[in-house]
Design an enzyme around this catalytic site. Structure first.
Site, PDB file in Angstrom:
ATOM      1  N   ILE A 157       0.841  -1.207   0.000  1.00  0.00           N
ATOM      2  CA  ILE A 157       0.000   0.000   0.000  1.00  0.00           C
ATOM      3  C   ILE A 157       0.875   1.255   0.000  1.00  0.00           C
ATOM      4  O   ILE A 157       0.626   2.206  -0.749  1.00  0.00           O
ATOM      5  CB  ILE A 157      -0.977  -0.006   1.201  1.00  0.00           C
ATOM      6  N   ASP A 268      -9.528   7.502   8.183  1.00  0.00           N
ATOM      7  CA  ASP A 268     -10.449   6.458   7.683  1.00  0.00           C
ATOM      8  C   ASP A 268     -10.623   5.382   8.750  1.00  0.00           C
ATOM      9  O   ASP A 268     -11.514   4.549   8.642  1.00  0.00           O
ATOM     10  CB  ASP A 268      -9.865   5.839   6.401  1.00  0.00           C
ATOM     11  N   GLU A 273     -13.457   2.318  16.794  1.00  0.00           N
ATOM     12  CA  GLU A 273     -14.395   1.818  15.779  1.00  0.00           C
ATOM     13  C   GLU A 273     -15.289   0.755  16.395  1.00  0.00           C
ATOM     14  O   GLU A 273     -14.775  -0.050  17.172  1.00  0.00           O
ATOM     15  CB  GLU A 273     -13.610   1.174  14.624  1.00  0.00           C
ATOM     16  N   HIS A 291     -13.791   3.763   7.470  1.00  0.00           N
ATOM     17  CA  HIS A 291     -12.977   2.569   7.182  1.00  0.00           C
ATOM     18  C   HIS A 291     -13.365   1.946   5.832  1.00  0.00           C
ATOM     19  O   HIS A 291     -13.826   0.793   5.771  1.00  0.00           O
ATOM     20  CB  HIS A 291     -13.111   1.551   8.326  1.00  0.00           C
ATOM     21  N   ILE A 292     -13.156   2.737   4.776  1.00  0.00           N
ATOM     22  CA  ILE A 292     -13.561   2.275   3.446  1.00  0.00           C
ATOM     23  C   ILE A 292     -12.369   2.129   2.495  1.00  0.00           C
ATOM     24  O   ILE A 292     -12.551   2.095   1.274  1.00  0.00           O
ATOM     25  CB  ILE A 292     -14.605   3.224   2.815  1.00  0.00           C
TER      26      ILE A 292
END
Ligand code: MLT
Length: 322
Positions: A157, A268, A273, A291-292
């Site tokens: 990433i 994000d 969460e 969180h996408i």
């Protein structure tokens, strides 16, 4: 063999598994009923995303469980060591979502430098009343071209983020204890390729050098970026966290935003969460998403297919450690 994809799986992944003779259940079983369900339904392969917690208790109680698959990168919702000790391999899809996460980083970044996160909140409320005032308020944007992107964690990433930064004419520097320098290749739609040598630097130097910082590390026991680290960053820098909540200390971030030291931040992922702190949700200098990072159709298809292929290969040949 029976497979439970408890947090769903793309149609493409399901079809590939079914074509290979697997029976795929996509019923969403509540966490508290999971152990009984796995045992009663003789589930041999449990596939999850981030919602289902595969705890030691779940693993111990699931008498027929042979393999666990994580549709995504992070393994923090799976008791990996416990599973491995019991001879249950855990597979994941580390590369499949890299492009989607990197694109989200730039969605937040390009929005942030032009205040879109805030103007999208204010325009519907007051755009027709105080247009000129809002125009003035959002008129000190900056370009990203020529600025330095700091990347913490230079796996798949991190590299995908570097590709996009280079494509936009940015400088790139990264910190990763495992990588000192790397070649990053950009592939264009017409087939042309360009190769760039990118240098790593010590963590603290990256913090001090960058205009924008993007985090790409696994879940940590304690924040990697706290008050001290934020203090090392340039005044007016921005920070984007699409990795895991808790990597960035949220109270310290709020303080740095209030003090004007950090210009804006994008989150994000959140420590608490799925119920992020309201101070974060209401903050005008925060660009937010739930969180996408991996939640694109393309990434979910790649994830489903990669998981299906690994499962099919494991069934045929046994587990091969990557
Ligand atoms: C991942 O670890 O793959 C991503 O954070 C996506 C997710 O967990 O939903």
């Amino acid at each position: 063999m029976r497979v439970l994809a408890n947090d769903g799986i793309s149609d493409a992944g399901k079809e590939r598994l079914e074509a290979a003779g697997f029976e795929v259940l996509t019923t969403r079983v509540a966490q508290e009923q999971l152990t009984a369900f796995l045992d009663r339904e003789k589930i041999a392969a449990l596939l999850v995303r981030s919602a289902t917690q595969v705890t030691p208790e779940v693993i111990d109680a699931a008498g027929h469980l042979k393999i666990i698959g994580r549709a995504g990168v992070g393994l923090d919702n799976i008791a990996v060591e416990h599973a491995r000790k019991k001879g249950i391999p855990v597979i994941n899809t580390p590369g499949a979502s890299a492009d989607s996460v990197a694109e989200l980083v730039f969605a937040h970044l390009m929005g942030g430098v032009r205040f879109l996160h805030d103007s999208n909140r204010q325009m519907p409320l007051e755009g027709d009343q105080i247009f000129k005032q809002l125009k003035k308020q959002y008129s000190k944007g900056t370009e990203v071209k020529g600025k330095t992107m700091g990347i913490v964690g230079f796996g798949r990433i991190g590299k995908a983020v570097a590709q996009r930064a280079l494509g936009l004419g940015m400088k790139v520097v990264f910190a990763d204890p495992e990588v000192t320098h790397a070649q990053v290749s950009l592939e264009f739609a017409d087939g042309q390729r360009l190769h760039f040598d990118v240098q790593g630097a010590p963590f603290r130097e990256v913090l001090a050098m960058c205009d924008f910082l993007s985090l790409h590390v696994p879940a940590q026991d304690k924040p990697l970026i706290g008050e001290k680290e934020l203090g090392l960053m340039k005044r007016g820098a921005a920070i984007i966290n699409t990795s895991r909540g808790g990597v960035l200390d949220e109270p310290a971030l709020l303080q740095a935003l209030e003090a004007g030291h950090i210009r804006f931040a994008a989150l994000d992922v959140f420590t608490s969460e799925p119920a992020p702190e309201v101070q974060l949700l209401m903050h005008p200098q925060l660009s937010l998403s739930p969180h996408i990072g991996a939640a694109t159709r393309e990434a979910q298809d790649r994830i489903g297919l990669e998981l299906a292929d690994q499962l099919i290969a494991w069934h045929k040949n046994g587990f091969q450690e990557a």
